[in-house]
Design a protein around this motif. Structure first.
Motif, mmCIF file in Angstrom:
data_model
loop_
_atom_site.group_PDB
_atom_site.id
_atom_site.type_symbol
_atom_site.label_atom_id
_atom_site.label_comp_id
_atom_site.label_asym_id
_atom_site.label_seq_id
_atom_site.Cartn_x
_atom_site.Cartn_y
_atom_site.Cartn_z
ATOM 1 N N ILE A 168 17.783 22.637 -19.224
ATOM 2 C CA ILE A 168 17.370 22.361 -17.856
ATOM 3 C C ILE A 168 17.182 23.710 -17.172
ATOM 4 N N SER A 169 16.037 23.919 -16.553
ATOM 5 C CA SER A 169 15.663 25.267 -16.108
ATOM 6 C C SER A 169 16.549 25.801 -14.993
ATOM 7 N N THR A 170 16.908 24.961 -14.026
ATOM 8 C CA THR A 170 17.714 25.404 -12.890
ATOM 9 C C THR A 170 18.602 24.252 -12.428
ATOM 10 N N TRP A 171 19.427 24.526 -11.413
ATOM 11 C CA TRP A 171 20.249 23.486 -10.808
ATOM 12 C C TRP A 171 19.459 22.678 -9.770
ATOM 13 N N ALA A 172 18.240 23.059 -9.490
ATOM 14 C CA ALA A 172 17.456 22.419 -8.439
ATOM 15 C C ALA A 172 17.010 21.012 -8.854
ATOM 16 N N PRO A 173 16.765 20.120 -7.871
ATOM 17 C CA PRO A 173 16.336 18.754 -8.189
ATOM 18 C C PRO A 173 15.012 18.694 -8.946
ATOM 19 N N ASP A 174 14.167 19.712 -8.777
ATOM 20 C CA ASP A 174 12.864 19.704 -9.452
ATOM 21 C C ASP A 174 12.883 20.527 -10.737
ATOM 22 N N ALA A 175 14.044 20.667 -11.335
ATOM 23 C CA ALA A 175 14.186 21.464 -12.559
ATOM 24 C C ALA A 175 13.323 20.905 -13.688
ATOM 25 N N VAL A 176 12.910 21.792 -14.576
ATOM 26 C CA VAL A 176 12.134 21.413 -15.754
ATOM 27 C C VAL A 176 13.089 21.132 -16.910
ATOM 28 N N ILE A 177 12.895 19.998 -17.567
ATOM 29 C CA ILE A 177 13.714 19.624 -18.729
ATOM 30 C C ILE A 177 12.878 19.876 -19.980
ATOM 31 N N LYS A 178 13.410 20.662 -20.896
ATOM 32 C CA LYS A 178 12.647 21.108 -22.060
ATOM 33 C C LYS A 178 13.428 20.850 -23.344
ATOM 34 N N ARG A 179 12.805 20.190 -24.285
ATOM 35 C CA ARG A 179 13.399 20.012 -25.619
ATOM 36 C C ARG A 179 13.131 21.281 -26.422
ATOM 37 N N LEU A 180 14.192 21.868 -26.962
ATOM 38 C CA LEU A 180 14.064 23.089 -27.742
ATOM 39 C C LEU A 180 14.009 22.765 -29.236
ATOM 40 N N PRO A 181 13.607 23.734 -30.074
ATOM 41 C CA PRO A 181 13.468 23.453 -31.509
ATOM 42 C C PRO A 181 14.714 22.855 -32.155
ATOM 43 N N GLY A 182 15.903 23.307 -31.734
ATOM 44 C CA GLY A 182 17.117 22.760 -32.326
ATOM 45 C C GLY A 182 17.239 21.266 -32.154
ATOM 46 N N HIS A 183 16.701 20.741 -31.056
ATOM 47 C CA HIS A 183 16.697 19.292 -30.814
ATOM 48 C C HIS A 183 15.971 18.569 -31.952
ATOM 49 N N TYR A 184 14.823 19.104 -32.340
ATOM 50 C CA TYR A 184 14.040 18.461 -33.394
ATOM 51 C C TYR A 184 14.697 18.632 -34.764
ATOM 52 N N ILE A 185 15.345 19.769 -34.976
ATOM 53 C CA ILE A 185 16.067 19.967 -36.237
ATOM 54 C C ILE A 185 17.177 18.924 -36.369
ATOM 55 N N MET A 186 17.915 18.690 -35.269
ATOM 56 C CA MET A 186 18.952 17.657 -35.305
ATOM 57 C C MET A 186 18.348 16.279 -35.559
ATOM 58 N N VAL A 244 23.043 19.516 -23.952
ATOM 59 C CA VAL A 244 22.189 19.685 -22.773
ATOM 60 C C VAL A 244 22.838 20.730 -21.878
ATOM 61 N N TRP A 245 22.068 21.741 -21.479
ATOM 62 C CA TRP A 245 22.660 22.857 -20.740
ATOM 63 C C TRP A 245 21.650 23.421 -19.751
ATOM 64 N N ILE A 246 22.178 24.116 -18.754
ATOM 65 C CA ILE A 246 21.327 24.725 -17.738
ATOM 66 C C ILE A 246 21.216 26.229 -17.978
ATOM 67 N N GLU A 247 19.988 26.737 -17.963
ATOM 68 C CA GLU A 247 19.725 28.178 -18.076
ATOM 69 C C GLU A 247 20.509 28.794 -19.234
#
Length: 208
Positions: free
Chosen positions: A96-114, A84-87
């Motif tokens: 995680i899109s930004t350090w802000a409290p309203d950041a967007v959390i996104k599962r990337l393709p590698g997540h599904y491969i794992m 899990v990483w930011i930007e």
């Protein structure tokens, strides 16, 4: 590479063999070949082997490397860099899109491969030998009670294969999951296994 690892580990094994339990390594600078992994397994057959840092944005290629290591090196752990990483420009599993409290959390393709591996192959599962004559790589992992078999198939080529599973016992139920490079679909549920099922090119398939 084996020569670099030998330089680090040979003195430790010579002076304090009882203190070494796990051989942890990264994959940077290696050929990622089955022969390379097999040499590591042969050199350190008395120890557990863990891959502790590597990543790839070629997601189907990532699945192919993981499976190759599990089969050829007999790994007991595979860690992705980074989880899990930011930007992170897509290098992580969950971004995680930004350090802000309203950041967007996104599962990337590698997540599904794992997930093709980690969702189904649990602690205590053991890899079992597979006999196959396919272009695809095939790995199989059996649960401790021997009631569940997880088969992972990586077809990192341009030609489709057909898969027949013969385990000399009745298959009572099954589920199939697939990730496909050309359509950029990940962990798609495909119903149940059918003998001779097609394994398309550039796909990672898990059959439970």
């Amino acid at each position: 590479t084996p020569s670099i690892m030998d330089a680090y580990l040979a003195p430790l094994i010579k002076d304090h063999p009882e203190k070494l339990d796990v051989v942890a390594h990264h994959l940077y600078g290696t050929s990622l070949s089955a022969a390379n992994f097999q040499e590591l397994q042969k050199n350190y057959a008395d120890y557990r082997l863990w891959q502790t840092e590597w990543y790839s944005n070629d997601y189907i290629g990532l699945g192919d490397v993981i499976l190759n290591e599990l089969i050829s090196e007999n790994l007991t752990a595979y860690l992705y860099w980074n989880g899990v990483w930011i930007e992170d420009n897509g290098n992580c599993l969950i971004e995680i899109s930004t350090w802000a409290p309203d950041a967007v959390i996104k599962r990337l393709p590698g997540h599904y491969i794992m997930m093709h591996f980690s969702k189904f192959i649990k602690n205590g599962y053991k890899r079992v030998d597979v006999t196959e004559e396919l272009s695809s790589k095939v790995g199989a992992f059996l649960s401790p009670d021997e009631n569940e078999l997880v088969v992972v198939v990586s077809n990192n080529y341009v030609k489709a294969d057909n898969l027949f599973i013969d385990i000399n016992r009745e298959i009572k139920d099954s589920k199939v999951y697939r990730s496909t490079k050309t359509t950029e679909t990940y962990m798609e549920e495909l119903g149940t296994y059918e003998p001779g099922m097609k394994i398309p090119a550039m796909t990672l398939t898990t059959i439970v």
